[in-house]
Structure formats: C-alpha cells, structure tokens
Design an enzyme around this catalytic site. Structure first.
Site, PDB file in Angstrom:
ATOM      1  N   CYS A  73       0.883  -1.167   0.000  1.00  0.00           N
ATOM      2  CA  CYS A  73       0.000   0.000   0.000  1.00  0.00           C
ATOM      3  C   CYS A  73       0.916   1.211   0.000  1.00  0.00           C
ATOM      4  O   CYS A  73       1.529   1.529   1.017  1.00  0.00           O
ATOM      5  CB  CYS A  73      -0.917   0.010   1.222  1.00  0.00           C
ATOM      6  N   CYS A 100      -0.542   4.323   2.424  1.00  0.00           N
ATOM      7  CA  CYS A 100      -0.624   4.190   3.888  1.00  0.00           C
ATOM      8  C   CYS A 100      -0.364   2.742   4.274  1.00  0.00           C
ATOM      9  O   CYS A 100       0.756   2.265   4.153  1.00  0.00           O
ATOM     10  CB  CYS A 100      -1.956   4.695   4.416  1.00  0.00           C
ATOM     11  N   SER A 101      -1.401   2.030   4.720  1.00  0.00           N
ATOM     12  CA  SER A 101      -1.189   0.634   5.121  1.00  0.00           C
ATOM     13  C   SER A 101      -2.462  -0.184   4.936  1.00  0.00           C
ATOM     14  O   SER A 101      -2.797  -1.004   5.788  1.00  0.00           O
ATOM     15  CB  SER A 101      -0.718   0.568   6.579  1.00  0.00           C
ATOM     16  N   CYS A 102      -3.180   0.047   3.844  1.00  0.00           N
ATOM     17  CA  CYS A 102      -4.400  -0.716   3.592  1.00  0.00           C
ATOM     18  C   CYS A 102      -4.062  -2.198   3.519  1.00  0.00           C
ATOM     19  O   CYS A 102      -3.118  -2.598   2.831  1.00  0.00           O
ATOM     20  CB  CYS A 102      -5.043  -0.254   2.284  1.00  0.00           C
TER      21      CYS A 102
END
Length: 211
Positions: free
Chosen positions: A112, A115-117
């Site tokens: 991702c 961000c950190s999906c």
C-alpha cells in the site's frame, strides 16, 4: 494498479527500544486505560484474536482450499469476495478482496504505497514493516531487492508484479502449491501457508518443514 518491476522494519530498533509511533500508541493506551475508556485486557484479547484466531489463519484456509479444490480456485480468482463468503468470511474488507495467483514465471507482491491498507480479516494484523515507508517505496521501485531482503530469490526470468492496495481494494496472493503434497487434506495444506506468502514477500513452507 499493478507495477511490473529497503525492506526495513521501521520501528524496530536496537535492543528493546520502541519507535516514536509505538511510544505514542503506548502512551495513548495508558491514558485511555487510566480514564476508564478502554479495558487493557479487552484490547489484548482483540489483538490475540486477530493474531491467533482470525488471521492469517483465515487466509491460510482460503489458500489451502484453492489448492485442493479447482472449482473454488476458479471462483476465488474470478471474484474473491464471493468466494471467501462461501467460507463464512464476510467482512467490510472482503467486499473488495482480489486474489492474484503466482505462477512459475510470475510472482505477485502486495503493498500500500499511500498508507497501510491491508485485509485484516484474512491476513491478520499487518506487520510493522508493511506499514513502513521504505517497504512502501522499495516494493514498487525495487521489488526484487525487497524479496532478497526477505530471503526470497527468484529466477531472473520471473516477472514480479506489484499490486497497490487502496481503501477500496485489498489483495491476497495465491502462492503456488508446494510439490510433494498430493493427497494432503486442506487442514494439512493450511499449515504450509504463511502470512508473508499471502503478501508475496515469502514462499509457502516446504512439506518437510511441517512434518
């Protein structure tokens, strides 16, 4: 969305030091607990559930079934959302889940970049390195180098395809089934599946590693 193209554990420092973000989270949790807004024991149970009961065991179950059931595999590749729902894995993340299949000349990786999906319900809690800036940038620009950092060396003619997760779309890698597993049950096959191989930064365990 896919890219045909320094793993770094951000937040992992020497000794037992915590990163600035980890310290902030720890401090916030302490304040909320002191004010009675959260129950530390309940938080621990939630974390334990995602780590040991929900994921990545759910993902391993999905992969093992795809390995042993051709019809389910076709359904998973066609529409992962519907396929995982047949196993009772229904969630907000699952509404936008896509399975990408590895092949002898193709290796998939998930990142991702913004961000950190991450598909928590099928892969469990995202590892620290997945959320780090070095991984998010190098996975696109130098995927082969990132894989080397994880101890994965692929043949030079293997194409590496990087899939960029978003808030709307999450991915799970369907790794290749290890050899010498003919006749294995789905339950036994699931023991070969690791979180990292479903992200694409690792490979499944070998049969002799779980014997």
């Amino acid at each position: 969305m896919a890219h045909d193209h320094e793993h770094d554990d951000e937040g992992r420092h020497h000794g037992s030091e915590l990163s600035e973000m980890q310290l902030r989270v720890r401090a916030l949790e302490t304040v909320l607990a002191e004010k009675g807004y959260v129950d530390p024991a309940a938080l621990d149970l939630m974390i334990e559930a995602y780590e040991t009961k929900i994921g990545p065991h759910n993902g391993a179950r999905v992969v093992a079934k795809a390995w042993s059931d051709p019809a389910f595999k076709r359904a998973l590749i066609a529409d992962a959302t519907k396929a995982v729902q047949t196993l009772g894995l229904i969630s907000r993340v699952g509404d936008h889940l896509i399975a990408v299949e590895n092949a002898p000349k193709l290796h998939n990786m998930i990142v991702c970049t913004l961000c950190s999906c991450y598909p928590w319900e099928v892969l469990g809690l995202p590892p620290v390195w997945y959320k780090s800036a070095p991984y998010r940038s190098r996975a696109v620009n130098d995927p082969r180098g990132v894989l080397a950092d994880f101890g994965v060396t692929l043949p030079a003619d293997t194409q590496i395809r990087v899939w960029d997760s978003t808030a709307e779309t999450r991915f799970i890698v369907l790794p290749m089934r290890p050899a010498s597993t003919e006749g294995w049950s789905e339950e036994k096959l699931a023991t070969l599946v690791t979180r990292d191989c479903m992200i694409g930064t690792g490979l499944p365990k070998l049969p002799n590693e779980v014997a």
